[in-house]
Design a protein around this motif. Structure first.
Motif, PDB file in Angstrom:
ATOM      1  N   ARG A  60     -10.475  -2.686  -8.973  1.00 42.67           N
ATOM      2  CA  ARG A  60     -11.070  -2.145  -7.803  1.00 42.67           C
ATOM      3  C   ARG A  60     -12.156  -1.171  -7.573  1.00 42.67           C
ATOM      4  NH1 ARG A  60      -7.291  -2.416  -4.618  1.00 42.67           N
ATOM      5  NH2 ARG A  60      -5.250  -2.421  -5.898  1.00 42.67           N
ATOM      6  N   VAL A 111      -2.916  -7.517 -14.068  1.00 41.87           N
ATOM      7  CA  VAL A 111      -2.068  -7.481 -12.833  1.00 41.87           C
ATOM      8  C   VAL A 111      -1.757  -5.865 -12.828  1.00 41.87           C
ATOM      9  CG1 VAL A 111       0.296  -7.826 -11.512  1.00 41.87           C
ATOM     10  CG2 VAL A 111      -1.114  -9.831 -12.590  1.00 41.87           C
ATOM     11  N   GLN A 127      -5.933  -2.872 -12.500  1.00 37.17           N
ATOM     12  CA  GLN A 127      -6.041  -4.435 -12.228  1.00 37.17           C
ATOM     13  C   GLN A 127      -7.534  -4.832 -12.663  1.00 37.17           C
ATOM     14  OE1 GLN A 127      -4.910  -4.356  -8.459  1.00 37.17           O
ATOM     15  NE2 GLN A 127      -2.997  -5.210  -8.722  1.00 37.17           N
ATOM     16  N   ALA A 131      -7.450  -9.719  -9.404  1.00 38.08           N
ATOM     17  CA  ALA A 131      -6.138  -9.111  -9.009  1.00 38.08           C
ATOM     18  C   ALA A 131      -6.109  -8.154  -7.942  1.00 38.08           C
ATOM     19  CB  ALA A 131      -5.482  -8.490 -10.234  1.00 38.08           C
ATOM     20  N   GLU A 135      -4.704  -8.615  -4.213  1.00 43.17           N
ATOM     21  CA  GLU A 135      -3.967  -7.598  -3.725  1.00 43.17           C
ATOM     22  C   GLU A 135      -4.458  -7.091  -2.258  1.00 43.17           C
ATOM     23  OE1 GLU A 135      -1.235  -4.858  -6.057  1.00 43.17           O
ATOM     24  OE2 GLU A 135      -2.952  -3.567  -5.417  1.00 43.17           O
ATOM     25  N   GLU A 136      -5.598  -6.911  -2.225  1.00 41.10           N
ATOM     26  CA  GLU A 136      -6.225  -6.571  -0.879  1.00 41.10           C
ATOM     27  C   GLU A 136      -5.966  -7.463   0.482  1.00 41.10           C
ATOM     28  OE1 GLU A 136     -10.426  -5.419  -1.434  1.00 41.10           O
ATOM     29  OE2 GLU A 136      -9.894  -3.842  -2.648  1.00 41.10           O
ATOM     30  N   ASN A 138      -3.274  -9.104   0.326  1.00 36.79           N
ATOM     31  CA  ASN A 138      -1.744  -9.139   0.372  1.00 36.79           C
ATOM     32  C   ASN A 138      -1.295 -10.387  -0.250  1.00 36.79           C
ATOM     33  OD1 ASN A 138      -1.674  -7.081   2.024  1.00 36.79           O
ATOM     34  ND2 ASN A 138      -2.378  -8.098   3.891  1.00 36.79           N
ATOM     35  N   PRO A 140       0.769 -11.547  -3.098  1.00 39.10           N
ATOM     36  CA  PRO A 140       1.896 -11.207  -4.120  1.00 39.10           C
ATOM     37  C   PRO A 140       1.304 -11.377  -5.673  1.00 39.10           C
ATOM     38  CG  PRO A 140       3.269 -12.094  -2.317  1.00 39.10           C
ATOM     39  CD  PRO A 140       1.507 -12.281  -2.209  1.00 39.10           C
ATOM     40  N   LEU A 141       1.323 -10.477  -6.437  1.00 39.87           N
ATOM     41  CA  LEU A 141       0.813 -10.630  -7.834  1.00 39.87           C
ATOM     42  C   LEU A 141       1.923 -10.656  -8.891  1.00 39.87           C
ATOM     43  CD1 LEU A 141      -2.364  -8.279  -7.827  1.00 39.87           C
ATOM     44  CD2 LEU A 141      -1.991 -10.999  -7.354  1.00 39.87           C
TER      45      LEU A 141
END
Length: 158
Positions: A60, A111, A127, A131, A135-136, A138, A140-141
């Motif tokens: 991130r 993850v 992460q 990943a 996730e940003e 949406n 699912p991880l």
């Protein structure tokens, strides 16, 4: 469709030219629902390649421009990791991707955990770049480390 880290399907995409074959994932691969991806290769890095880690942050942070990704010898590969993550995101837009099963501790695919950037095998929460981007958006991880057959069958039934 489910994105899967290519190394988990037995493809030799791991940094050292080997795989991280996961028997449960391979067992269901013949159903044709998995899309193998290797963000590092999609970003232009070769296989094999030297180990790399996120320095002073997480995926991130890399996406925000607050952290870099460096090879063990000092080579910066941040751009290739961001490019690879964006290429994987394009795949989710081309296909109806409902989830992603990714390799834990990878600087791309981790993850829940990644290495801390010291190259001392120290694991921290966080992460990888791909990943975090998924996730940003949406997606699912799921980590291969806590994937059960029941959960995998549930994902495949969606």
């Amino acid at each position: 469709m489910i994105l899967v880290s290519a190394c988990l399907l037995g493809l030799n995409t791991k940094y050292n030219g080997e795989s991280n074959l996961h028997a449960l994932i391979q067992k269901y691969s013949t159903l044709g629902r998995f899309i193998p991806v290797c963000p590092e290769q999609l970003g232009g890095l070769p296989t094999p390649r030297e180990p790399v880690e996120i320095i002073n942050g997480t995926g991130r942070d890399v996406l925000r421009g607050a952290s870099l990704i460096q090879g063990e010898s000092g080579e910066m590969v941040t751009g290739q990791f961001i490019k690879g993550a964006n290429e994987v995101l394009k795949i989710t837009e081309l296909f109806k991707v409902t989830a992603a099963i990714l390799k834990e501790r990878s600087p791309s695919c981790g993850v829940n955990h990644i290495y801390d950037g010291s190259f001392g095998h120290v694991i921290i929460p966080g992460q990888g770049v791909t990943a975090a981007l998924l996730e940003e958006h949406n997606i699912p991880l799921y980590s291969e480390e806590n994937l059960t057959e029941e959960k995998l069958l549930e994902l495949l039934s969606c």
